[in-house]
Design a protein around this motif. Sequence first.
Motif, mmCIF file in Angstrom:
data_model
loop_
_atom_site.group_PDB
_atom_site.id
_atom_site.type_symbol
_atom_site.label_atom_id
_atom_site.label_comp_id
_atom_site.label_asym_id
_atom_site.label_seq_id
_atom_site.Cartn_x
_atom_site.Cartn_y
_atom_site.Cartn_z
ATOM 1 N N GLU A 1 -19.925 -3.179 -3.243
ATOM 2 C CA GLU A 1 -19.504 -2.909 -4.619
ATOM 3 C C GLU A 1 -18.014 -2.573 -4.661
ATOM 4 O OE1 GLU A 1 -20.661 0.241 -8.196
ATOM 5 O OE2 GLU A 1 -22.010 -0.068 -6.492
ATOM 6 N N ALA A 2 -17.354 -3.028 -5.708
ATOM 7 C CA ALA A 2 -15.910 -2.854 -5.821
ATOM 8 C C ALA A 2 -15.508 -1.386 -5.687
ATOM 9 C CB ALA A 2 -15.425 -3.405 -7.159
ATOM 10 N N LEU A 3 -14.378 -1.146 -5.010
ATOM 11 C CA LEU A 3 -13.877 0.206 -4.826
ATOM 12 C C LEU A 3 -12.914 0.564 -5.955
ATOM 13 C CD1 LEU A 3 -13.055 0.186 -0.997
ATOM 14 C CD2 LEU A 3 -15.110 1.077 -2.124
ATOM 15 N N GLU A 4 -13.015 1.783 -6.426
ATOM 16 C CA GLU A 4 -12.091 2.257 -7.448
ATOM 17 C C GLU A 4 -10.748 2.582 -6.787
ATOM 18 O OE1 GLU A 4 -11.713 5.862 -10.763
ATOM 19 O OE2 GLU A 4 -13.601 5.499 -9.702
ATOM 20 N N THR A 5 -9.662 2.194 -7.417
ATOM 21 C CA THR A 5 -8.334 2.433 -6.863
ATOM 22 C C THR A 5 -7.840 3.811 -7.265
ATOM 23 O OG1 THR A 5 -7.832 0.069 -7.035
ATOM 24 C CG2 THR A 5 -5.970 1.567 -6.690
ATOM 25 N N PRO A 6 -7.626 4.707 -6.296
ATOM 26 C CA PRO A 6 -7.193 6.067 -6.626
ATOM 27 C C PRO A 6 -5.691 6.155 -6.853
ATOM 28 C CG PRO A 6 -7.413 5.871 -4.266
ATOM 29 C CD PRO A 6 -7.812 4.536 -4.843
ATOM 30 N N SER A 7 -5.264 7.131 -7.637
ATOM 31 C CA SER A 7 -3.830 7.400 -7.755
ATOM 32 C C SER A 7 -3.360 8.304 -6.620
ATOM 33 C CB SER A 7 -3.521 8.059 -9.104
ATOM 34 O OG SER A 7 -4.260 9.267 -9.254
ATOM 35 N N ASP A 8 -4.293 9.036 -6.000
ATOM 36 C CA ASP A 8 -3.989 9.912 -4.873
ATOM 37 C C ASP A 8 -3.904 9.073 -3.604
ATOM 38 O OD1 ASP A 8 -3.891 11.785 -2.840
ATOM 39 O OD2 ASP A 8 -5.341 13.136 -3.780
ATOM 40 N N LEU A 9 -2.697 8.940 -3.060
ATOM 41 C CA LEU A 9 -2.495 8.089 -1.887
ATOM 42 C C LEU A 9 -3.262 8.573 -0.665
ATOM 43 C CD1 LEU A 9 1.309 7.161 -1.999
ATOM 44 C CD2 LEU A 9 -0.657 5.825 -2.743
ATOM 45 N N ARG A 10 -3.625 9.847 -0.628
ATOM 46 C CA ARG A 10 -4.370 10.371 0.521
ATOM 47 C C ARG A 10 -5.750 9.754 0.631
ATOM 48 N NH1 ARG A 10 -3.150 16.528 -1.028
ATOM 49 N NH2 ARG A 10 -3.904 15.575 -2.969
ATOM 50 N N GLU A 11 -6.250 9.154 -0.455
ATOM 51 C CA GLU A 11 -7.530 8.454 -0.409
ATOM 52 C C GLU A 11 -7.365 7.016 0.063
ATOM 53 O OE1 GLU A 11 -9.833 8.870 -3.986
ATOM 54 O OE2 GLU A 11 -8.970 10.839 -4.417
ATOM 55 N N LEU A 12 -6.120 6.560 0.152
ATOM 56 C CA LEU A 12 -5.825 5.208 0.624
ATOM 57 C C LEU A 12 -5.282 5.197 2.046
ATOM 58 C CD1 LEU A 12 -4.017 3.576 -2.454
ATOM 59 C CD2 LEU A 12 -6.164 2.813 -1.442
ATOM 60 N N ILE A 13 -4.364 6.122 2.332
ATOM 61 C CA ILE A 13 -3.655 6.131 3.607
ATOM 62 C C ILE A 13 -3.553 7.556 4.130
ATOM 63 C CG2 ILE A 13 -2.298 4.089 3.010
ATOM 64 C CD1 ILE A 13 0.032 5.932 2.319
ATOM 65 N N ASP A 14 -3.217 7.687 5.393
ATOM 66 C CA ASP A 14 -2.984 9.006 5.983
ATOM 67 C C ASP A 14 -1.528 9.405 5.780
ATOM 68 O OD1 ASP A 14 -5.616 9.317 7.002
ATOM 69 O OD2 ASP A 14 -5.113 8.000 8.684
ATOM 70 N N ILE A 15 -1.315 10.614 5.290
ATOM 71 C CA ILE A 15 0.028 11.147 5.070
ATOM 72 C C ILE A 15 0.169 12.423 5.885
ATOM 73 C CG2 ILE A 15 1.659 12.051 3.371
ATOM 74 C CD1 ILE A 15 0.166 10.385 1.260
ATOM 75 N N GLU A 16 1.156 12.467 6.769
ATOM 76 C CA GLU A 16 1.389 13.639 7.611
ATOM 77 C C GLU A 16 2.150 14.694 6.802
ATOM 78 O OE1 GLU A 16 1.585 16.525 9.981
ATOM 79 O OE2 GLU A 16 0.416 14.758 10.592
ATOM 80 N N PRO A 17 1.526 15.831 6.480
ATOM 81 C CA PRO A 17 2.157 16.830 5.608
ATOM 82 C C PRO A 17 3.511 17.317 6.110
ATOM 83 C CG PRO A 17 -0.176 17.317 5.873
ATOM 84 C CD PRO A 17 0.144 16.232 6.845
ATOM 85 N N GLU A 18 3.613 17.587 7.417
ATOM 86 C CA GLU A 18 4.863 18.122 7.935
ATOM 87 C C GLU A 18 5.978 17.084 7.862
ATOM 88 O OE1 GLU A 18 7.611 20.778 9.351
ATOM 89 O OE2 GLU A 18 5.597 21.083 8.525
ATOM 90 N N ALA A 19 5.655 15.832 8.184
ATOM 91 C CA ALA A 19 6.664 14.769 8.105
ATOM 92 C C ALA A 19 7.123 14.578 6.660
ATOM 93 C CB ALA A 19 6.093 13.465 8.653
ATOM 94 N N TYR A 20 6.209 14.727 5.710
ATOM 95 C CA TYR A 20 6.558 14.614 4.287
ATOM 96 C C TYR A 20 7.554 15.702 3.899
ATOM 97 C CZ TYR A 20 5.832 14.277 -0.796
ATOM 98 O OH TYR A 20 6.010 14.136 -2.157
ATOM 99 N N ARG A 21 7.282 16.942 4.314
ATOM 100 C CA ARG A 21 8.174 18.062 3.969
ATOM 101 C C ARG A 21 9.534 17.917 4.650
ATOM 102 N NH1 ARG A 21 3.105 20.885 4.379
ATOM 103 N NH2 ARG A 21 2.567 21.849 2.380
ATOM 104 N N VAL A 22 9.533 17.500 5.915
ATOM 105 C CA VAL A 22 10.793 17.327 6.650
ATOM 106 C C VAL A 22 11.640 16.241 5.991
ATOM 107 C CG1 VAL A 22 11.805 16.563 8.824
ATOM 108 C CG2 VAL A 22 9.899 18.178 8.836
ATOM 109 N N LEU A 23 11.005 15.160 5.570
ATOM 110 C CA LEU A 23 11.723 14.070 4.919
ATOM 111 C C LEU A 23 12.365 14.563 3.615
ATOM 112 C CD1 LEU A 23 12.290 11.079 5.435
ATOM 113 C CD2 LEU A 23 10.249 10.528 4.102
#
Length: 400
Positions: A326-348
């Motif tokens: 069944e078709a997947l709903e597309t989330p606006s929250d990227l964490r449901e699509l891809i892995d995001i490293e919190p510390e790398a995000y803050r450092v950037l």
Amino acid sequence: MWGRLMRLNIAEDVWSTGDIMKLLFHMGSHKTGTTSLQSYLSEIAPQLSETGILYPRPKTEIPPHSILLSGLMPEDDLPRIVRFSGSEDQRKARKTRALEVLRKLVQRSPEATLLLSSEEFFTPIPEQGLSTFKQELMDAGISSFSFIAYLRRPSAFYVSWLQQVLKASFLPPKIAPPPYEEIFTPYLKVFGEKAVQLRLYPEVWPQGDDTVQDFFREVLGRGDLAQHRAGRPKVNQSLSAESIALMQSYRFAFLREQQGRYTSDSRSLGVALTRLEAEAKTTKIQLKQNITRYIDLNIEALLWVRDHLSFVTPDVDYSHLEQTAEALETPSDLRELIDIEPEAYRVLAQKLLAQGWANSARLESRLAFGLDPKSRRRRLWLKDQIQHGYAPPNISATNI
């Protein structure tokens, strides 16, 4: 190997027309080395013409030859890079001039091969629109047509498309494989069943080829003209997971009214992020496994492109394909699509703040230093990212 059933006589077909002007149209697809190929074709266009291959070099800011798409589909359906390149009347005038250039090239060298390239043609174009395009080309003196497209693994295509979309929007694209049937069926009906040739994007090839080398060797039959391409740096490099998350948050905070449009702000942010990624130890974008499986094993897409264009995907047992989930709903929250490293995000975000990007994101603010209110908002936004990390668009930066 993906694409094992592909026709292997592409280079022979290019030269088999005698005194009939033949069109060879490279139509992408998106994110398969198209920019590199177009840049190189433009670079050696004079040398190519000596071999009987004519590659017009239009003076335009949009990708080469994309203006030809104008008028072939409803205005709202045009790719934004074409739609926003001028008014409808301006685009009509530019297209008329472009077709006149093609007509003069045909008159001057009727025995040559005309080579065009535009990934914007890798999109569902109405059959009537392609019929109009065929007639426009025939009026210019072209009577034989071939279209070449590079395909990559559908999930890899989605990852690249996700990055491209989020540079001009804060909403991810729909989770789905590329719409092969909608794209290619009109081409097959209008130009004939043998008019479309598909090749595998060389990203999975062990010999380290790029699209330029493969195109010159296997499509044009002139691999000697691109031998020195090996080892060249890639053009239009991909962003990391953390960079694309910052881009999404920025567009939601500052460019909500500019959906579907590239801006100077987002372009400068992309340049800054690319420069700082290595220092922040960011991570490559990886789709969640369930999404990868859903996109890559879509039975309808796999069987259609195999049965109609003789193109097969590696490592897929076609005899055991099951009905698509069944078709997947597309989330606006990227964490449901891809892995995001919190510390790398803050450092950037911290490095963006430290290097003064917020004060120079807009060209008209360069002399304002820290006095421009929008520069102040950018600094506040970056501090919010440093403190709280990534948040999806319905939450991020709403109080700035």
